[in-house]
Design a protein around this motif. Sequence first.
Motif, PDB file in Angstrom:
ATOM      1  N   VAL A   7     114.626  89.196   7.169  1.00 53.63           N
ATOM      2  CA  VAL A   7     115.361  89.047   8.269  1.00 53.63           C
ATOM      3  C   VAL A   7     114.419  88.025   9.101  1.00 53.63           C
ATOM      4  O   VAL A   7     112.941  88.223   9.009  1.00 53.63           O
ATOM      5  N   CYS A   8     115.158  87.104   9.724  1.00 59.10           N
ATOM      6  CA  CYS A   8     114.409  85.957  10.311  1.00 59.10           C
ATOM      7  C   CYS A   8     113.659  86.586  11.599  1.00 59.10           C
ATOM      8  O   CYS A   8     114.217  87.235  12.498  1.00 59.10           O
ATOM      9  N   ALA A   9     112.568  85.701  11.994  1.00 59.91           N
ATOM     10  CA  ALA A   9     111.680  86.296  13.004  1.00 59.91           C
ATOM     11  C   ALA A   9     112.168  85.623  14.226  1.00 59.91           C
ATOM     12  O   ALA A   9     111.744  86.077  15.428  1.00 59.91           O
ATOM     13  N   SER A  10     113.058  84.577  13.789  1.00 59.20           N
ATOM     14  CA  SER A  10     113.186  83.682  15.110  1.00 59.20           C
ATOM     15  C   SER A  10     114.476  84.020  15.744  1.00 59.20           C
ATOM     16  O   SER A  10     114.807  84.318  17.016  1.00 59.20           O
ATOM     17  N   CYS A  11     115.655  84.452  15.090  1.00 58.43           N
ATOM     18  CA  CYS A  11     116.934  84.751  15.415  1.00 58.43           C
ATOM     19  C   CYS A  11     117.414  85.992  14.997  1.00 58.43           C
ATOM     20  O   CYS A  11     118.394  86.578  15.387  1.00 58.43           O
ATOM     21  N   SER A  12     116.597  86.702  14.121  1.00 61.44           N
ATOM     22  CA  SER A  12     116.780  88.257  14.064  1.00 61.44           C
ATOM     23  C   SER A  12     118.019  88.278  12.910  1.00 61.44           C
ATOM     24  O   SER A  12     118.510  89.404  12.777  1.00 61.44           O
ATOM     25  N   ARG A  19     120.826  80.607  10.343  1.00 59.75           N
ATOM     26  CA  ARG A  19     121.283  80.714  11.517  1.00 59.75           C
ATOM     27  C   ARG A  19     120.632  79.720  12.501  1.00 59.75           C
ATOM     28  O   ARG A  19     121.117  79.299  13.634  1.00 59.75           O
ATOM     29  N   CYS A  20     119.200  79.401  12.081  1.00 57.20           N
ATOM     30  CA  CYS A  20     118.378  78.484  12.923  1.00 57.20           C
ATOM     31  C   CYS A  20     117.420  77.799  12.087  1.00 57.20           C
ATOM     32  O   CYS A  20     117.138  78.157  10.739  1.00 57.20           O
ATOM     33  N   PRO A  21     116.857  76.890  12.406  1.00 58.20           N
ATOM     34  CA  PRO A  21     115.905  76.173  11.809  1.00 58.20           C
ATOM     35  C   PRO A  21     114.917  76.626  11.053  1.00 58.20           C
ATOM     36  O   PRO A  21     114.592  76.468   9.835  1.00 58.20           O
ATOM     37  N   THR A  22     114.440  77.887  11.592  1.00 52.12           N
ATOM     38  CA  THR A  22     113.556  78.712  10.733  1.00 52.12           C
ATOM     39  C   THR A  22     114.039  79.425   9.658  1.00 52.12           C
ATOM     40  O   THR A  22     113.642  79.338   8.670  1.00 52.12           O
ATOM     41  N   CYS A  23     115.300  79.702   9.501  1.00 55.07           N
ATOM     42  CA  CYS A  23     116.015  80.526   8.589  1.00 55.07           C
ATOM     43  C   CYS A  23     116.406  79.351   7.771  1.00 55.07           C
ATOM     44  O   CYS A  23     115.888  79.716   6.474  1.00 55.07           O
ATOM     45  N   ARG A  24     116.950  78.116   7.768  1.00 52.44           N
ATOM     46  CA  ARG A  24     117.160  77.206   6.961  1.00 52.44           C
ATOM     47  C   ARG A  24     115.680  76.841   6.209  1.00 52.44           C
ATOM     48  O   ARG A  24     115.710  76.436   5.028  1.00 52.44           O
TER      49      ARG A  24
HETATM   50 ZN   LIG Z   1     116.551  82.386  12.267  1.00 45.89          ZN
END
Ligand SMILES: [Zn+2]
Length: 61
Positions: A7-12, A19-24
């Motif tokens: 699970v992404c810490a940025s967008c959950s 969903r977000c640059p961190t995820c990608r």
């Molecule tokens: Zn994310």
Amino acid sequence: MGSEDLVCASCSGLVIEGRCPTCRASREYLRRNSVTISPQLILAILAIIMMLTALAVRHAT
Ligand SMILES: [Zn+2]
């Protein structure tokens, strides 16, 4: 441990959904290192990402 469940810490959202640059960035990293990466390394990377995200949020406000 499956990287699909991270699970992404940025967008959950799920990291694999990108969903977000961190995820990608995380997804791309996991994909490139999926053969040799260890769960410990994944946790270390996530800790770094969370730390950077916290810093980014602080700077944004
Ligand atoms: Zn994310």
